[in-house]
Design a protein around this motif. Structure first.
Motif, PDB file in Angstrom:
ATOM      1  N   CYS A  34      -6.162  -5.077  12.300  1.00 35.73           N
ATOM      2  CA  CYS A  34      -4.631  -5.123  11.565  1.00 35.73           C
ATOM      3  C   CYS A  34      -3.438  -5.365  12.738  1.00 35.73           C
ATOM      4  O   CYS A  34      -3.598  -4.651  13.574  1.00 35.73           O
ATOM      5  CB  CYS A  34      -4.220  -4.153  10.970  1.00 35.73           C
ATOM      6  N   ASP A  36      -0.361  -5.586  11.209  1.00 38.28           N
ATOM      7  CA  ASP A  36       0.594  -5.502  10.340  1.00 38.28           C
ATOM      8  C   ASP A  36       0.720  -4.013   9.696  1.00 38.28           C
ATOM      9  O   ASP A  36       0.191  -3.205  10.617  1.00 38.28           O
ATOM     10  CB  ASP A  36       0.721  -6.373   9.027  1.00 38.28           C
ATOM     11  N   HIS A  37       1.219  -3.713   8.660  1.00 34.91           N
ATOM     12  CA  HIS A  37       1.375  -2.302   8.208  1.00 34.91           C
ATOM     13  C   HIS A  37       0.874  -2.078   6.936  1.00 34.91           C
ATOM     14  O   HIS A  37       1.492  -1.806   5.911  1.00 34.91           O
ATOM     15  CB  HIS A  37       2.823  -1.918   8.232  1.00 34.91           C
ATOM     16  N   PRO A  38      -0.404  -2.311   6.753  1.00 35.11           N
ATOM     17  CA  PRO A  38      -1.166  -2.348   5.290  1.00 35.11           C
ATOM     18  C   PRO A  38      -0.979  -0.840   4.631  1.00 35.11           C
ATOM     19  O   PRO A  38      -1.221   0.134   5.453  1.00 35.11           O
ATOM     20  CB  PRO A  38      -2.435  -2.883   5.476  1.00 35.11           C
ATOM     21  N   ASP A  39      -1.080  -0.913   3.524  1.00 33.24           N
ATOM     22  CA  ASP A  39      -1.360   0.254   2.750  1.00 33.24           C
ATOM     23  C   ASP A  39      -2.557   0.761   2.411  1.00 33.24           C
ATOM     24  O   ASP A  39      -3.487  -0.347   2.785  1.00 33.24           O
ATOM     25  CB  ASP A  39      -0.434   0.420   1.468  1.00 33.24           C
ATOM     26  N   GLU A  42      -4.309  -2.368   0.186  1.00 30.22           N
ATOM     27  CA  GLU A  42      -4.635  -3.460   0.986  1.00 30.22           C
ATOM     28  C   GLU A  42      -5.900  -3.452   1.887  1.00 30.22           C
ATOM     29  O   GLU A  42      -6.558  -4.322   2.083  1.00 30.22           O
ATOM     30  CB  GLU A  42      -3.253  -3.755   2.064  1.00 30.22           C
ATOM     31  N   LYS A  74       0.966   7.527   9.667  1.00 28.60           N
ATOM     32  CA  LYS A  74       1.246   7.284   8.462  1.00 28.60           C
ATOM     33  C   LYS A  74       2.994   6.888   8.421  1.00 28.60           C
ATOM     34  O   LYS A  74       3.734   7.720   8.806  1.00 28.60           O
ATOM     35  CB  LYS A  74       0.929   8.667   7.508  1.00 28.60           C
ATOM     36  N   GLU A  80       7.919   2.975  -1.337  1.00 34.04           N
ATOM     37  CA  GLU A  80       6.703   2.249  -1.024  1.00 34.04           C
ATOM     38  C   GLU A  80       5.245   3.072  -1.031  1.00 34.04           C
ATOM     39  O   GLU A  80       5.766   4.255  -0.530  1.00 34.04           O
ATOM     40  CB  GLU A  80       6.995   1.397   0.134  1.00 34.04           C
ATOM     41  N   ARG A  83       2.033   3.361   4.258  1.00 37.51           N
ATOM     42  CA  ARG A  83       1.502   2.339   5.020  1.00 37.51           C
ATOM     43  C   ARG A  83       1.046   3.068   6.623  1.00 37.51           C
ATOM     44  O   ARG A  83       1.183   4.046   6.972  1.00 37.51           O
ATOM     45  CB  ARG A  83       2.371   1.393   5.435  1.00 37.51           C
ATOM     46  N   TRP A  84       0.024   2.188   7.148  1.00 39.09           N
ATOM     47  CA  TRP A  84      -0.561   2.678   8.304  1.00 39.09           C
ATOM     48  C   TRP A  84      -0.323   1.718   9.645  1.00 39.09           C
ATOM     49  O   TRP A  84      -0.237   0.667   9.386  1.00 39.09           O
ATOM     50  CB  TRP A  84      -2.001   2.941   7.982  1.00 39.09           C
ATOM     51  N   GLU A  85      -0.227   2.668  10.765  1.00 41.49           N
ATOM     52  CA  GLU A  85      -0.203   1.809  11.807  1.00 41.49           C
ATOM     53  C   GLU A  85      -0.976   2.471  12.964  1.00 41.49           C
ATOM     54  O   GLU A  85      -1.084   3.594  12.994  1.00 41.49           O
ATOM     55  CB  GLU A  85       1.104   1.212  12.336  1.00 41.49           C
TER      56      GLU A  85
END
Length: 141
Positions: A34, A36-39, A42, A74, A80, A83-85
């Motif tokens: 990834c 990006d910052h998917p939830d 996703e 988190k 929203e 999301r995760w990174e």
């Protein structure tokens, strides 16, 4: 970086006593790739598209364990889903486009200095902070 990150994620799960199944390995590969910052939904969709056959419950449990192990962060933006990174990134802040939901990472030395100055003026030093700007594209006039 994706292979190194996948190995780091796998090691974190093992340290937590979690067995690395084929489904979890596929999910970790998706998560490591990834940019990006998917939830969670996703991530589940991407893992399913890769043929992982992983349940959404497993995605949530895995993310929670990885967060507890300190390898992912988190992000909870207003209104929203979380999301995760990766947690191994250098400090940065986020802008969230309120119309598209896009998350844009940025760094700004002036903002960092100003935050430190404000804290110092009030007799504090910053230990940790998170800045989120909720934005919308300006319309041209």
């Amino acid at each position: 970086m994706s292979n190194d990150r996948a190995t780091q994620l796998e090691d974190a799960l093992r340290e937590a006593g979690v067995r690395i199944t084929r489904q979890r390995a596929a999910l970790l590969a998706v998560l490591a790739a990834c940019d990006d910052h998917p939830d969670a939904a996703e991530l589940h969709r991407r893992a399913e598209a890769a043929g992982a056959g992983v349940s959404l419950a497993t995605v949530y449990r895995t993310l929670t364990t990885l967060q507890a192990q300190g390898v992912i962060d988190k992000l909870e933006f207003q209104g929203e889903p979380a999301r995760w990174e990766p947690a191994d990134q250098q400090h940065h802040d986020h802008m969230i486009d309120v119309e598209t939901g896009q998350v844009i990472e940025f760094t700004n030395d002036r903002i960092e200095r100003l935050q430190a100055e404000v804290a110092a003026e009030m007799g504090y030093e910053i230990v940790h902070h998170r800045l989120e700007l909720y934005v919308r594209r300006r319309t041209r006039r």
